[in-house]
Design an enzyme around this catalytic site. Sequence first.
Site, PDB file in Angstrom:
ATOM      1  CE  LYS A 105      -4.308  -1.966   1.381  1.00 22.14           C
ATOM      2  NZ  LYS A 105      -3.945  -3.341   1.801  1.00 22.14           N
TER       3      LYS A 105
HETATM    4  C1  LIG Z   1      -4.653  -4.361   1.452  1.00 20.64           C
HETATM    5  C2  LIG Z   1      -3.920  -5.619   1.385  1.00 20.64           C
HETATM    6  C3  LIG Z   1      -4.344  -6.663   0.552  1.00 20.64           C
HETATM    7  C4  LIG Z   1      -5.599  -6.575  -0.264  1.00 20.64           C
HETATM    8  O1  LIG Z   1      -5.540  -5.615  -1.286  1.00 20.64           O
HETATM    9  P1  LIG Z   1      -6.873  -5.069  -1.951  1.00 20.64           P
HETATM   10  O2  LIG Z   1      -6.452  -4.011  -2.886  1.00 20.64           O
HETATM   11  O3  LIG Z   1      -7.729  -4.529  -0.824  1.00 20.64           O
HETATM   12  O4  LIG Z   1      -7.529  -6.227  -2.600  1.00 20.64           O
HETATM   13  C5  LIG Z   1      -3.573  -7.798   0.494  1.00 20.64           C
HETATM   14  N1  LIG Z   1      -2.457  -7.940   1.244  1.00 20.64           N
HETATM   15  C6  LIG Z   1      -2.032  -6.966   2.057  1.00 20.64           C
HETATM   16  C7  LIG Z   1      -0.801  -7.195   2.866  1.00 20.64           C
HETATM   17  C8  LIG Z   1      -2.728  -5.770   2.146  1.00 20.64           C
HETATM   18  O5  LIG Z   1      -2.293  -4.822   2.957  1.00 20.64           O
END
Ligand SMILES: *Cc1c(COP(=O)(O)O)cnc(C)c1O
Length: 430
Positions: A105
Amino acid sequence: MQFYSTRNQSNLVGFRDALFQGLAPDGGLYLPENIPNLWDKIKYKDGSYPELAFEILYPYVDGEVSKSSLEDICQNAFSFSVPVNEIKKDHHILELFHGPTLAFKDFAARFMARSMEYFLDNNSKELTVLVATSGDTGSAVASGFHNVDGIRVVILYPKGRVSPIQESQLTSLGGNITAIEIAGSFDDCQLLVKKAFQDKELNESINLSSANSINIARLLPQSVYYFWAHRHIGKNESIIISVPSGNFGNLTGGLFAKKMGLPVEKFIASTNKNDVVPEYLKSGQFQPRQSIHTLSNAMDVGDPSNLSRIQELYQHDLTSLRNDIVGYSYSDDETINSISETFSENRMILDPHTAVGYAGLLNYKKEFKSNAPGVVISTAHPAKFIESVEPAIGEKIPIPNRLQHFMEKEMRKIEMPNRMLDVKEFLLTA
Ligand SMILES: *Cc1c(COP(=O)(O)O)cnc(C)c1O
């Protein structure tokens, strides 16, 4: 580039407005009016990750951000390595966890923070970025926006549902960052954010913006690394991409990449037991549910908001959607098995989210007898989930300094019931 709302095609805004509004005023989600085919332009290029990001993102901000400013934003936002490693032949891992909070993210949050900073000037009213998090969004947003002038960040996270390391990342920065622990689930937090955006009084008195994956400025940078992965493993072929998914922002970025021309044989929507999307792909019925708690907690989403975007991208045609995406879901036991087998067979340590993704890739290759190069989007560093990873591999794993540093700091949080009134009161008076 103009962006339209999924609820009303003629409701068009530019990048800046889409960035600051998050959700469209009619409650819809923004999508680019057209997605240009960039493949011919970039397929033979090499260069750094920030350079690739610039090529891909420029059409979406053209007219609002100058070329040199976008170059600066990309250099600054994507200032860490993005390695592609081999697990075994034709099975790769795209490591998106080398940013400051060790989860993917960071890509979205850092791009978004720098874009907002670019547009804000000294006369702007203070901006409140409100964000619900199932763990990693909040820390990435907190880190991305920390000490950015003119912006305060308010994070809502579900009590008892984030890992200790995630919680210390959310609560230890201070300054312009406030963490609120809600007595509820991630879906409750997300609903509170949606309510805040629909609250007239609130929006008249404060300048509110979102950093959740409903924001189109988070999705666009998430299409870049799909091209990057292809460059490392694909040559001229189509590749298979497994995306560990919760709210489906990551996968939506991948679908944008495909629309921009990236050759993809199949996307795999890999989920934990919060499997409403794999179920939807099978049955054609979308049935949102309460989320359940799993080891891959950042994917504990029962009503993924990006599904409506995905449906819109495919003009609500289930057949073409199924052509591009297959879904698999895994229990916690299967997740643990995936971690321990990958470690014993390939000496590779996966975090629980990536382990779900890798199980999906293996499953797909077996079921469809595909020899195409495959890649798992690795979303988090295993040390972030040390409680489940260490027992699964039977060994200690080293904690990177950056994480250690967060854990040594003091936690500061505000506790609140799952009630809009309290959140609103805080936003108006704090
Ligand atoms: C947010 C997140 C996901 C999921 O991603 P999305 O875009 O919400 O589908 C998967 N793994 C981790 C470690 C995350 O932080």
